[in-house]
Design a protein around this motif. Sequence first.
Motif, PDB file in Angstrom:
ATOM      1  N   TYR A   1       0.813  -1.207   0.000  1.00  0.00           N
ATOM      2  CA  TYR A   1       0.000   0.000   0.000  1.00  0.00           C
ATOM      3  C   TYR A   1       0.852   1.265   0.000  1.00  0.00           C
ATOM      4  O   TYR A   1       0.472   2.265  -0.614  1.00  0.00           O
ATOM      5  N   THR A   2       2.013   1.237   0.667  1.00  0.00           N
ATOM      6  CA  THR A   2       2.882   2.412   0.655  1.00  0.00           C
ATOM      7  C   THR A   2       3.286   2.727  -0.781  1.00  0.00           C
ATOM      8  O   THR A   2       3.130   3.857  -1.261  1.00  0.00           O
TER       9      THR A   2
ATOM     10  N   ALA B   1       8.987  -6.920  -0.380  1.00  0.00           N
ATOM     11  CA  ALA B   1       8.313  -7.869  -1.272  1.00  0.00           C
ATOM     12  C   ALA B   1       6.942  -7.323  -1.664  1.00  0.00           C
ATOM     13  O   ALA B   1       6.547  -7.372  -2.834  1.00  0.00           O
ATOM     14  N   GLY B   2       6.228  -6.772  -0.678  1.00  0.00           N
ATOM     15  CA  GLY B   2       4.916  -6.199  -0.952  1.00  0.00           C
ATOM     16  C   GLY B   2       4.998  -5.058  -1.952  1.00  0.00           C
ATOM     17  O   GLY B   2       4.152  -4.924  -2.843  1.00  0.00           O
ATOM     18  N   ALA B   3       6.047  -4.230  -1.818  1.00  0.00           N
ATOM     19  CA  ALA B   3       6.214  -3.083  -2.714  1.00  0.00           C
ATOM     20  C   ALA B   3       6.348  -3.534  -4.162  1.00  0.00           C
ATOM     21  O   ALA B   3       5.908  -2.857  -5.089  1.00  0.00           O
ATOM     22  N   LEU B   4       6.964  -4.719  -4.365  1.00  0.00           N
ATOM     23  CA  LEU B   4       7.138  -5.214  -5.735  1.00  0.00           C
ATOM     24  C   LEU B   4       5.821  -5.735  -6.316  1.00  0.00           C
ATOM     25  O   LEU B   4       5.659  -5.820  -7.534  1.00  0.00           O
ATOM     26  N   TRP B   5       4.880  -6.096  -5.435  1.00  0.00           N
ATOM     27  CA  TRP B   5       3.651  -6.739  -5.898  1.00  0.00           C
ATOM     28  C   TRP B   5       2.740  -5.783  -6.667  1.00  0.00           C
ATOM     29  O   TRP B   5       2.193  -6.150  -7.716  1.00  0.00           O
ATOM     30  N   GLY B   6       2.580  -4.554  -6.127  1.00  0.00           N
ATOM     31  CA  GLY B   6       1.635  -3.602  -6.731  1.00  0.00           C
ATOM     32  C   GLY B   6       1.881  -3.358  -8.210  1.00  0.00           C
ATOM     33  O   GLY B   6       1.012  -3.614  -9.046  1.00  0.00           O
ATOM     34  N   PRO B   7       3.107  -2.899  -8.570  1.00  0.00           N
ATOM     35  CA  PRO B   7       3.373  -2.644  -9.999  1.00  0.00           C
ATOM     36  C   PRO B   7       3.289  -3.915 -10.843  1.00  0.00           C
ATOM     37  O   PRO B   7       2.961  -3.854 -12.027  1.00  0.00           O
ATOM     38  N   PHE B   8       3.565  -5.064 -10.252  1.00  0.00           N
ATOM     39  CA  PHE B   8       3.494  -6.331 -10.989  1.00  0.00           C
ATOM     40  C   PHE B   8       2.044  -6.665 -11.317  1.00  0.00           C
ATOM     41  O   PHE B   8       1.697  -7.033 -12.439  1.00  0.00           O
TER      42      PHE B   8
ATOM     43  N   VAL C   1      -3.421  -3.142  -5.905  1.00  0.00           N
ATOM     44  CA  VAL C   1      -3.306  -3.817  -4.613  1.00  0.00           C
ATOM     45  C   VAL C   1      -4.700  -3.882  -3.991  1.00  0.00           C
ATOM     46  O   VAL C   1      -5.559  -3.046  -4.280  1.00  0.00           O
ATOM     47  N   ALA C   2      -4.923  -4.908  -3.167  1.00  0.00           N
ATOM     48  CA  ALA C   2      -6.221  -5.075  -2.529  1.00  0.00           C
ATOM     49  C   ALA C   2      -6.000  -5.412  -1.053  1.00  0.00           C
ATOM     50  O   ALA C   2      -4.938  -5.920  -0.696  1.00  0.00           O
ATOM     51  N   PRO C   3      -6.983  -5.108  -0.195  1.00  0.00           N
ATOM     52  CA  PRO C   3      -6.780  -5.372   1.239  1.00  0.00           C
ATOM     53  C   PRO C   3      -6.532  -6.845   1.563  1.00  0.00           C
ATOM     54  O   PRO C   3      -5.919  -7.140   2.571  1.00  0.00           O
ATOM     55  N   ASP C   4      -6.975  -7.745   0.678  1.00  0.00           N
ATOM     56  CA  ASP C   4      -6.765  -9.176   0.924  1.00  0.00           C
ATOM     57  C   ASP C   4      -5.295  -9.540   1.100  1.00  0.00           C
ATOM     58  O   ASP C   4      -4.983 -10.579   1.672  1.00  0.00           O
ATOM     59  N   LEU C   5      -4.405  -8.674   0.585  1.00  0.00           N
ATOM     60  CA  LEU C   5      -2.972  -8.935   0.727  1.00  0.00           C
ATOM     61  C   LEU C   5      -2.557  -8.989   2.190  1.00  0.00           C
ATOM     62  O   LEU C   5      -1.509  -9.521   2.526  1.00  0.00           O
ATOM     63  N   CYS C   6      -3.381  -8.376   3.078  1.00  0.00           N
ATOM     64  CA  CYS C   6      -2.990  -8.278   4.489  1.00  0.00           C
ATOM     65  C   CYS C   6      -3.673  -9.293   5.376  1.00  0.00           C
ATOM     66  O   CYS C   6      -3.347  -9.381   6.544  1.00  0.00           O
ATOM     67  N   ASN C   7      -4.666 -10.023   4.891  1.00  0.00           N
ATOM     68  CA  ASN C   7      -5.467 -10.782   5.854  1.00  0.00           C
ATOM     69  C   ASN C   7      -4.808 -12.097   6.257  1.00  0.00           C
ATOM     70  O   ASN C   7      -3.756 -12.469   5.753  1.00  0.00           O
TER      71      ASN C   7
END
Lengths: 317, 294
Positions: free
Chosen positions: A66-67, A215-222, A226-232
Amino acid sequence: MKNKYLFPVALFLLAIALPYIVPEFWVHVLTEILIMGLFAASFNMVFGYMGQLTFGHAAYYGVGAYTTGLLMVKANVPLLLCLPLSMLSAGLCAAVLGYFCVKLRGIYFAILTMAFGQLVYYIIFQWYSFTGGDNGLQGIVPPAFLGKAANPYYFFTLIVVAIGMIALWIISESPFGYTMRAIRDNAERTEFIGINVQRYMHLNFIIAAMFAGLAGALWGPFNRSVAPDLCNWQHSGMPVFMTVMGGPFNFLGPLIGSAIYTMLMAFVTSFTEYWPMVSGIIIILVVLLLPGGLLGLLEDKFPFLRRKDDSEKGAEE
Amino acid sequence: MDITSLFTQFLSGLTYGTILFLVAAGLSLIFGVMNILNFAHAALWLMGAYFSYTFWNLMQDYSFGFWLSIPLAGLAAAAVGWVMEVVLIKRIYKRELYEQLLITYSIALILSDTIKLTWGVTNKLIVRPEIIQKPVFIFGAPLDSYFIFVILAGAAVASGLWWFLKYTRYGHIVKAAVHSREMVAALGIPIPRIYTWVFTLGIFLAGFAGGIQAPIGSITLGMDTAIIIQAFCVVVIGGFGSLLGTLVGSLIVGEVMSFTILFWPEGAMVLIFVITAAILIVRPWGLFGTPMRT
């Protein structure tokens, strides 16, 4: 010493060659393997090296995602700057939440990390004006120099993940890393030799969260979103599966586990929607039949693969 | 804000708390006795709801069908739970924490897909009998008349469990096992068989709770993922293995949810997790639990 670096270097060379051999679909899968592999390796800093099970690690991955997503979509910050900022924000979150987590051990540690993970999830999920709530954030586009094809972003991910893995390796082999092993094996004795166990665990928790954030930062552009499910909590289960599959007592175990898990998922979902059931059966079989993960099995069968200093890991404790 | 609407809010919190209690009681029992954190608990709860739909469907011609389908759902879920324990859970009592969590988590994944395969993806709706279709008014506050049944059923299960634990031989064994399994085993009591039945009883409660839940709204896939986490919170707040704690914990969570919705709807779940985390930090064994062996 000689063959210590043989396997990682071979793996890296393979990772460079693969995109030229496999079709584009599998390049996407490879990118996912790398991102999830770094996520799982960061999880294993807490699990394998510190001996505590965190079931809320996705929160820091999500904060990182999300950042980067928010900075890129709302402020047009370049991706290269977003990556360290994501690590920073995930680290800050872990500094606050981890302070409380490291007071607990065992099942209480697992439940508190999960409760905090869900806390982060619900904040992101409910804060519509800022995070977009359950719609997530769309339109996170990789920078122009990476183009639209799959390969350039893959290589970018490969470089970032390789740097991340090397950093984690250096940390895990440093005196700090060995202090972590000592805490895992016997926290009481470690305390007796004058080490502030809680502070070390806290620091390790923050480091693990920072790399999860990367790792999370790389996910968004890929994924372009991004969705909140990434955190659950379900997403927090993924690095646990991957690490257990690959082998928690081996530095590269989580990455190998990510490769197996992600490829299986890509393969199975191509002909059935019942991936959760298949994955559940696989995990049960791995836990019951392969307690040391795939690398653990290989080390048992081929003892020469085993590195001396790690040979008597706490598998029996 | 007048007193009637506060009372309405209180009643809806009480209902939700009751449902949570029914789900969490089995979870707490299973954790208290066997130290197994059962991630699959809510999946079995959801399965209970679907079972109840099927039984209701088969018995639609009879007026008692609606009521009978609820305990039958509990029994059907208990049968699934029994198989689960005998085939898988039995093997992991002595394993590491992460292995236990992974196994129950995997069972949850498998059960969720089994539900999808068996009952399909469309929502299921149970039509209530006429007497519980209209709301009733308690001190002027409207309440869904079915909720009265829910609250009564919760009270009955709570007192039944209390009676079982306090006055029966098996209840005493279960209570003793929460404190010291080694001691119970040393007295010659067959621990594996006790474990099987405690697990089955816990799952019966989950299935029964699912059966009770089913007529409240429509039954949908994925309902279980939210409630499992809330049930964990209940058990953490009340204390693992404590029946009274689970009751108090569920009422706290139910009422907090219900009243938060009045002034800060987005914050309901956030507040629950803050409370849970605070309890874990200050008193990891919960309000009514006892410090446990680790």
